[in-house]
Design an enzyme around this catalytic site. Structure first.
Site, PDB file in Angstrom:
ATOM      1  N   MET A  52       0.837  -1.196   0.000  1.00 25.71           N
ATOM      2  CA  MET A  52       0.000   0.000   0.000  1.00 25.71           C
ATOM      3  C   MET A  52       0.877   1.253   0.000  1.00 25.71           C
ATOM      4  O   MET A  52       0.421   2.345   0.343  1.00 25.71           O
ATOM      5  CB  MET A  52      -0.948   0.014   1.196  1.00 25.71           C
ATOM      6  N   GLY A  53       2.144   1.090  -0.397  1.00 26.32           N
ATOM      7  CA  GLY A  53       3.033   2.244  -0.458  1.00 26.32           C
ATOM      8  C   GLY A  53       3.570   2.656   0.897  1.00 26.32           C
ATOM      9  O   GLY A  53       3.541   1.894   1.852  1.00 26.32           O
ATOM     10  N   ASN A  54       4.092   3.891   0.960  1.00 30.57           N
ATOM     11  CA  ASN A  54       4.754   4.394   2.177  1.00 30.57           C
ATOM     12  C   ASN A  54       5.832   3.390   2.591  1.00 30.57           C
ATOM     13  O   ASN A  54       5.876   2.935   3.731  1.00 30.57           O
ATOM     14  CB  ASN A  54       3.735   4.621   3.291  1.00 30.57           C
ATOM     15  N   HIS A 106       9.175   1.146   3.444  1.00 26.49           N
ATOM     16  CA  HIS A 106      10.320   1.216   4.353  1.00 26.49           C
ATOM     17  C   HIS A 106      11.224   0.009   4.087  1.00 26.49           C
ATOM     18  O   HIS A 106      11.000  -0.761   3.131  1.00 26.49           O
ATOM     19  CB  HIS A 106       9.860   1.256   5.811  1.00 26.49           C
ATOM     20  N   ASP A 107      12.252  -0.169   4.924  1.00 22.96           N
ATOM     21  CA  ASP A 107      13.229  -1.231   4.684  1.00 22.96           C
ATOM     22  C   ASP A 107      12.606  -2.624   4.730  1.00 22.96           C
ATOM     23  O   ASP A 107      13.132  -3.557   4.109  1.00 22.96           O
ATOM     24  CB  ASP A 107      14.369  -1.147   5.702  1.00 22.96           C
ATOM     25  N   HIS A 144       9.696  -3.445   3.436  1.00 23.16           N
ATOM     26  CA  HIS A 144       9.216  -3.668   2.067  1.00 23.16           C
ATOM     27  C   HIS A 144      10.386  -3.968   1.126  1.00 23.16           C
ATOM     28  O   HIS A 144      10.289  -4.823   0.235  1.00 23.16           O
ATOM     29  CB  HIS A 144       8.469  -2.436   1.551  1.00 23.16           C
ATOM     30  N   GLY A 162       5.253 -10.287   4.162  1.00 27.45           N
ATOM     31  CA  GLY A 162       6.026 -10.275   5.390  1.00 27.45           C
ATOM     32  C   GLY A 162       5.316 -11.007   6.512  1.00 27.45           C
ATOM     33  O   GLY A 162       4.082 -11.063   6.562  1.00 27.45           O
ATOM     34  N   ASP A 188       2.613  -9.081   9.497  1.00 26.15           N
ATOM     35  CA  ASP A 188       1.150  -9.183   9.487  1.00 26.15           C
ATOM     36  C   ASP A 188       0.791 -10.663   9.368  1.00 26.15           C
ATOM     37  O   ASP A 188       0.417 -11.148   8.294  1.00 26.15           O
ATOM     38  CB  ASP A 188       0.567  -8.371   8.329  1.00 26.15           C
ATOM     39  N   LEU A 194       9.767  -2.957  11.918  1.00 24.44           N
ATOM     40  CA  LEU A 194       9.585  -1.815  11.031  1.00 24.44           C
ATOM     41  C   LEU A 194       8.142  -1.755  10.543  1.00 24.44           C
ATOM     42  O   LEU A 194       7.542  -2.764  10.190  1.00 24.44           O
ATOM     43  CB  LEU A 194      10.530  -1.911   9.832  1.00 24.44           C
TER      44      LEU A 194
END
Length: 284
Positions: A30-32, A34-35, A37, A149, A152, A186
């Protein structure tokens, strides 16, 4: 790197890569970014010829309109990061591209039990929104591999079951949670923490690890462990939301046949809901 906003162009590029015999990976986000992702992306790069990252803030999985409105949209920065990591294509559709007739008339994909238990009980419709949009992305991209990941965890198990139940010819690769040097998982939500909250936040994973260590040593009184954890979270400055110890495969309560447990924790720190989990081998 291609940035694609429409389904016809996405399908055109995928058709070309398929004709060339390329192995395609999909990383839904969903964007935004970070490391965490980027670890998904780098793992995909090592296993596939083509890496496609979707960036879509899915309105169907938000329970509250204000949460949807506040979710950070950082497409330009995200694309710069993905370009640096060698992604081949970013699919960044508008809502209308994914739900052309609106969500009220959309066919849903619902995974029974897994979508309504645990976190799903307090967020009605959330996981139905997740499974629906991921199913649609699978149909559009038809990847050989997809990457999620472990942070979740309920979502991961839900997608795993959906792939099995709907007979998708897709290999799901789960990637361990990425943590900072203090053990904090993260998350895009970490950006919402104040300086004081950042200092407190790693206590969540410390308390979780303490439970895991006790279980690894043979402790099975899960209710007692969770009661202790709730008290520790309160003392640290959290407001506990959801604390569970479940079978890692089914997310059902532990039984004598369970081989692996998962500790699932969610707690509020100020205005930010923090989540984390850890698996425990019960066979040793």
């Amino acid at each position: 790197m291609l940035i694609v906003e429409t389904v016809p162009i996405l399908r055109r590029e995928i058709r070309r890569w398929r004709q060339e015999g390329k192995r395609i990976a999909l990383v839904p986000t969903m964007g935004n970014l970070h490391d965490g992702h980027m670890t998904l992306v780098d793992t995909a790069k090592g296993q596939a010829d083509i890496v496609i990252v979707s960036i879509f803030v899915n309105p169907m999985q938000f329970n509250r309109p204000d949460d949807l409105a506040k979710y950070p949209r950082t497409l330009q920065e995200d694309c710069e990061k993905l370009h640096q990591h060698g992604v081949n294509l970013v699919f960044a559709p508008a809502d209308k591209e994914i739900y052309p007739d609106g969500m009220e008339h959309q066919t849903y994909v619902d995974v029974p039990e897994l979508s309504t238990m645990l976190e799903g009980a307090s967020r009605p419709g959330h996981f139905r929104g997740v499974s629906t949009v991921v199913s649609k992305l699978f149909n559009l991209v038809q990847p050989d591999l997809t990457y999620f990941g472990e942070k979740d965890f309920q979502q991961l198990q839900l997608i795993r079951k959906m792939i099995a139940d709907l007979a998708y010819d897709i290999t799901l690769v789960s990637v361990p949670t990425v943590r900072d040097q203090n053990g904090l998982a993260l998350s895009s939500r970490n950006n919402n923490l104040t300086a004081d909250e950042h200092r407190i936040a790693p206590e969540l994973s410390k308390i979780m690890r303490s439970i895991a260590e006790k279980m690894a040593q043979g402790e099975r009184h899960t209710e007692q462990l969770l009661t202790q954890a709730s008290s520790q979270l309160h003392e640290a400055g959290f407001v506990p939301d959801e604390l569970f110890i479940r079978d890692a495969e089914t997310l059902a309560p532990l039984n004598t046949e369970s081989k692996k447990a998962v500790i699932l924790m969610a707690a509020w720190l100020g205005q930010t809901r923090m989540i984390d989990n850890q698996q425990v081998d019960l066979t040793q």
